[in-house]
Design an enzyme around this catalytic site. Structure first.
Site, PDB file in Angstrom:
ATOM      1  CE  LYS A 227     -83.697   6.776 -57.033  1.00 20.96           C
ATOM      2  NZ  LYS A 227     -84.883   7.650 -56.738  1.00 20.96           N
TER       3      LYS A 227
ATOM      4  CB  THR B  94     -83.288  13.281 -61.661  1.00 15.50           C
ATOM      5  OG1 THR B  94     -82.685  12.025 -61.933  1.00 15.50           O
ATOM      6  CG2 THR B  94     -83.864  13.900 -62.924  1.00 15.50           C
TER       7      THR B  94
ATOM      8  CD1 TRP C 220     -79.509  18.796 -54.991  1.00 18.13           C
ATOM      9  CD2 TRP C 220     -78.010  17.134 -55.224  1.00 18.13           C
ATOM     10  NE1 TRP C 220     -78.348  19.190 -54.378  1.00 18.13           N
ATOM     11  CE2 TRP C 220     -77.418  18.190 -54.504  1.00 18.13           C
ATOM     12  CE3 TRP C 220     -77.258  15.975 -55.483  1.00 18.13           C
ATOM     13  CZ2 TRP C 220     -76.096  18.117 -54.052  1.00 18.13           C
ATOM     14  CZ3 TRP C 220     -75.950  15.896 -55.025  1.00 18.13           C
ATOM     15  CH2 TRP C 220     -75.380  16.961 -54.316  1.00 18.13           C
TER      16      TRP C 220
ATOM     17  CG  HIS D 111     -84.856   9.051 -66.018  1.00 17.60           C
ATOM     18  ND1 HIS D 111     -83.928   9.876 -65.427  1.00 17.60           N
ATOM     19  CD2 HIS D 111     -85.811   8.823 -65.082  1.00 17.60           C
ATOM     20  CE1 HIS D 111     -84.327  10.147 -64.188  1.00 17.60           C
ATOM     21  NE2 HIS D 111     -85.460   9.527 -63.951  1.00 17.60           N
TER      22      HIS D 111
ATOM     23  NE  ARG E 270     -75.534   8.589 -56.366  1.00 15.40           N
ATOM     24  CZ  ARG E 270     -76.519   8.433 -55.482  1.00 15.40           C
ATOM     25  NH1 ARG E 270     -77.770   8.278 -55.894  1.00 15.40           N
ATOM     26  NH2 ARG E 270     -76.258   8.441 -54.185  1.00 15.40           N
TER      27      ARG E 270
ATOM     28  CB  SER F  89     -79.632   5.184 -55.693  1.00 14.91           C
ATOM     29  OG  SER F  89     -80.687   6.083 -55.509  1.00 14.91           O
TER      30      SER F  89
ATOM     31  CB  THR G 245     -80.512  22.514 -53.464  1.00 20.30           C
ATOM     32  OG1 THR G 245     -79.211  23.111 -53.372  1.00 20.30           O
ATOM     33  CG2 THR G 245     -81.441  23.462 -54.205  1.00 20.30           C
TER      34      THR G 245
ATOM     35  CB  VAL H 292     -83.079  21.890 -46.776  1.00 27.22           C
ATOM     36  CG1 VAL H 292     -84.242  22.791 -47.191  1.00 27.22           C
ATOM     37  CG2 VAL H 292     -82.301  22.531 -45.622  1.00 27.22           C
ATOM     38  CG  MET H 293     -83.894  19.504 -51.651  1.00 30.56           C
ATOM     39  SD  MET H 293     -83.046  19.067 -53.172  1.00 30.56           S
ATOM     40  CE  MET H 293     -84.229  17.956 -53.946  1.00 30.56           C
TER      41      MET H 293
ATOM     42  CG  MET I 274     -85.644  13.177 -50.171  1.00 34.29           C
ATOM     43  SD  MET I 274     -84.380  13.823 -51.284  1.00 34.29           S
ATOM     44  CE  MET I 274     -85.414  14.733 -52.433  1.00 34.29           C
TER      45      MET I 274
END
Ligand code: A3P
Length: 299
Positions: A48, A51, A53, A112, A134, A142, A231, A235-236, A260
């Site tokens: 989370k 990744t 992205w 991971h 992050r 997340s 990206t 849009v993703m 998302m």
């Protein structure tokens, strides 16, 4: 029973003290013996941290900004998820190892795993590694919502319970603190580009340029701008090859919380109580006192 109801959440299984899933534990010997190739690119993250992205950015860079080529398959199949293993039911079977082994070079692989559990061949082959971190609080939030919507993971329990589990490292892939610190240390000895989700949000173009440079790709401004656009979160979110709506049907329930979800920095402020936040900060200070690593909890 519908498929949705037959999926049973996995138990955790410790490998060298790190909680992984039971199926990963059962194939651990093969994961450990994985043969990396010198031109493999590895994207490593704590779950989370951004990744997917990063995977999309890397693929776009490798494909010189060709959005159609990046839609050849879902993220999950374009870039094998090394240790992930779902043996059954047959319709949902996934083996990152098998996928990676069958893939022609050059490969981009996702993991991971904490640094000490990375299969040694990645170091031996001197593979390029991109690590993304992050801030702990957003990462936790997340991860909590992801556990709620993803039956491939253990039950998160209540928010309070999940915060506790995260702080004590009793979650899948183990301690966030050890993960980010371990990979941070490794970057002094190996070819690792260490990036931050917050920097990517603040200045995506600059971070994409770092990735392109690391991958020795010379991209025009036009292509770079195209990558920034395709990206972006919006849009993703609408890209079925990147938003996980095509994979894991029956395991992920996007109506509980979409994959998302928000894609922002500081959403933790909407989740932590004042008391929780104080407790978290105090514990954080202790756990992060032995590293030079600094995170931004807001922009
Ligand atoms: P949130 O749950 O905070 O929204 P991973 O890919 O490692 O599982 O990380 C998922 C997190 O990254 C989710 O965070 C998701 O919304 C966010 N994310 C995915 N694509 C993104 C993008 N293009 N820009 C910003 N955040 C993105």
């Amino acid at each position: 029973l519908s498929l949705k109801e037959t999926v049973i959440r996995p138990e955790l299984f410790e490998v060298e003290g790190v909680p992984l899933t039971q199926p990963i534990g059962s194939t651990w010997d093969q994961v450990w013996k994985f043969k990396a190739r010198p031109d493999d690119v590895l994207i490593a993250t704590y779950a989370k941290a951004g990744t997917t992205w990063t995977q999309e950015i890397v693929d776009m860079v490798q494909q010189n900004g060709d959005t159609e080529k990046c839609k050849r398959e879902t993220t999950y199949k374009r870039q094998p998820f090394l240790e992930w293993f779902i043996p059954e039911p047959p319709s949902l079977r996934y083996s990152g190892l098998e996928l990676a082994e069958a893939m022609p070079s050059p490969r981009t692989i996702k993991t991971h795993l904490p640094v000490q559990l990375l299969p040694p061949s990645f170091w031996e082959q001197n593979c390029k590694i991109i690590y993304v971190a992050r801030n702990a609080k957003d990462n936790l939030v997340s991860y909590y919502h992801f556990h709620r919507m993803n039956k491939g993971l253990p039950d998160p329990g209540t928010w309070e319970e999940f915060v506790e589990k995260f702080m004590t490292g009793k979650v899948l892939w183990g301690s966030w603190y050890d993960h980010v610190k371990g990979w941070w240390k490794a970057k002094d000895k190996h070819r690792i580009l260490y990036l931050f989700y917050e920097d990517m949000k603040e200045n995506p173009k600059q971070e994409i340029q770092k990735i392109a440079k690391f991958l020795e790709k010379d991209l025009s401004q036009e292509v770079l701008n195209k990558i920034v656009h395709s990206t972006s979160f919006e849009v993703m979110k609408n890209n079925p090859m990147a938003n996980y709506t095509k994979d894991f049907q029956g395991i992920m329930d996007h109506s509980i919380s979409p994959f998302m979800r928000k894609g922002t920095v500081a959403d933790w402020k909407n989740h932590f109580t004042v008391a929780q936040n104080e407790k978290f900060d105090e514990d954080y200070k202790k756990k992060m006192s032995d590293t030079s690593l600094v995170f931004r909890m807001e922009l």
